[in-house]
Design an enzyme around this catalytic site. Structure first.
Site, PDB file in Angstrom:
ATOM      1  CG  ASP A  67      -0.248  -0.306   2.529  1.00  0.00           C
ATOM      2  OD1 ASP A  67       0.993  -0.343   2.548  1.00  0.00           O
ATOM      3  OD2 ASP A  67      -0.937  -0.490   3.536  1.00  0.00           O
ATOM      4  CG  ASN A 135      -8.542  -0.667  12.277  1.00  0.00           C
ATOM      5  OD1 ASN A 135      -7.652  -1.360  11.773  1.00  0.00           O
ATOM      6  ND2 ASN A 135      -9.045   0.391  11.677  1.00  0.00           N
ATOM      7  CG  HIS A 137      -5.610  -1.524   8.973  1.00  0.00           C
ATOM      8  ND1 HIS A 137      -5.712  -0.369   9.722  1.00  0.00           N
ATOM      9  CD2 HIS A 137      -4.285  -1.666   8.698  1.00  0.00           C
ATOM     10  CE1 HIS A 137      -4.508   0.152   9.875  1.00  0.00           C
ATOM     11  NE2 HIS A 137      -3.632  -0.607   9.282  1.00  0.00           N
ATOM     12  CD  GLU A 142      -8.545   1.547   7.811  1.00  0.00           C
ATOM     13  OE1 GLU A 142      -8.467   0.635   8.645  1.00  0.00           O
ATOM     14  OE2 GLU A 142      -8.071   2.684   7.991  1.00  0.00           O
TER      15      GLU A 142
HETATM   16  C1  GLP Z   1      -0.229   0.621   8.617  1.00  0.00           C
HETATM   17  C2  GLP Z   1      -0.021  -0.221   7.337  1.00  0.00           C
HETATM   18  C3  GLP Z   1      -0.211  -1.701   7.590  1.00  0.00           C
HETATM   19  C4  GLP Z   1       0.470  -2.068   8.896  1.00  0.00           C
HETATM   20  C5  GLP Z   1      -0.277  -1.412  10.032  1.00  0.00           C
HETATM   21  C6  GLP Z   1       0.312  -1.665  11.410  1.00  0.00           C
HETATM   22  O1  GLP Z   1      -1.268   1.518   8.546  1.00  0.00           O
HETATM   23  N1  GLP Z   1      -0.838   0.185   6.240  1.00  0.00           N
HETATM   24  O2  GLP Z   1       0.313  -2.446   6.490  1.00  0.00           O
HETATM   25  O3  GLP Z   1       0.434  -3.462   9.081  1.00  0.00           O
HETATM   26  O4  GLP Z   1      -0.515  -0.051   9.818  1.00  0.00           O
HETATM   27  O5  GLP Z   1       1.405  -0.849  11.698  1.00  0.00           O
HETATM   28  P1  GLP Z   1       2.371  -1.105  12.905  1.00  0.00           P
HETATM   29  O6  GLP Z   1       3.196  -2.296  12.518  1.00  0.00           O
HETATM   30  O7  GLP Z   1       3.219   0.140  13.004  1.00  0.00           O
HETATM   31  O8  GLP Z   1       1.539  -1.351  14.111  1.00  0.00           O
END
Ligand code: GLP
Length: 238
Positions: A67, A135, A137, A142
């Site tokens: 993404d 959450n 995702h 989402e």
């Molecule tokens: C982001 C990314 C995800 C990632 C998630 C968790 O928004 N788009 O691909 O897995 O949030 O992030 P973190 O590893 O910093 O908790």
């Protein structure tokens, strides 16, 4: 689903590094599906170490990222392109032309998404690395009443904007949209490795472990895949 419970973040990162390095060794022209966020940072550091010690080479490896924010300039230090260059690509022998992140400046988003899906299909992802939002995702899919199969533009939820604002000067500066691979693009990978660390992910992990599918917890869709390894720290597990 294979579950590996680790005592801490370092052990989780080490396990993931070993699995990805083993693939790169056995299939030097493999395609890695990569994720951003703080969770895979230890994995990327581990891969850089293995490259530096001469154990693995990325000369023939292709990568596709899940993404990117939209709109965002790839040169912006909060873009996922910038993150990937800084955490991994700038430190290994990969050909940058073989590294792919959705274009945060695409004018024709529909075209960008269709072409990204074609690319993912053409390359064929061997291992997809996933983190999980608190959450539930994955990528930027989402929680919603429905989920989208292919790469698409999506509105970020307030919860995600707040969670990700820690990297920006303020929540107002977090882009409100993103380009993300869809659930179908993610599930097309041959193998999925999900990394989870931290007690704030516990609820999402518990839902994933029910084995059911919830559109309000998109990560549960990986229950449809038959080759998933969940590498999770104790504090995020049960
Ligand atoms: C982001 C990314 C995800 C990632 C998630 C968790 O928004 N788009 O691909 O897995 O949030 O992030 P973190 O590893 O910093 O908790």
């Amino acid at each position: 689903m294979k579950i590996i419970v680790c005592k801490d973040y370092a052990e989780m990162s080490k396990k993931a590094t070993e699995m990805v390095a083993a693939l790169v060794k056995s299939k030097p022209d493999c395609t890695l599906g990569l994720a951003t966020g703080s969770t895979p940072e230890g994995l990327y550091a581990g891969l850089v170490e293995k490259y530096e010690s001469g154990e693995i080479s990325f000369a023939k490896v292709n990568t596709v990222n899940l993404d990117e924010y939209y709109p965002i300039d790839p040169k912006n230090d909060q873009s996922y392109r910038y993150f990937m260059n800084q955490k991994l690509f700038d430190h290994i022998d990969i050909n940058k032309n073989n590294t792919h992140v959705p274009n945060g400046l695409a004018k024709d988003v529909e075209k960008e998404c269709a072409e990204y899906d074609e690319l993912v299909k053409k390359l064929g992802v061997d291992i997809q690395i996933l983190g999980i939002g608190r959450n539930g995702h994955i990528g930027f899919n989402e929680p919603d009443t429905y989920l989208v199969p292919g790469t698409h533009v999506t509105d970020l939820t307030q919860n995600t904007i707040e969670a990700n604002s820690r990297f920006f000067a303020s929540a107002d500066e977090v882009p409100k949209k993103a380009l993300t691979m869809g659930i179908g693009s993610i599930l097309s990978a041959k193998q999925i490795i999900m990394l989870v660390s931290g007690a704030n992910k516990k609820e999402a992990v518990a839902k994933l472990l029910t084995g059911n599918l919830y559109t309000d917890c998109p990560a549960t869709m990986i229950n449809l895949h038959d080759d998933v390894t969940l590498i999770v720290t104790e504090d995020a597990y049960r």
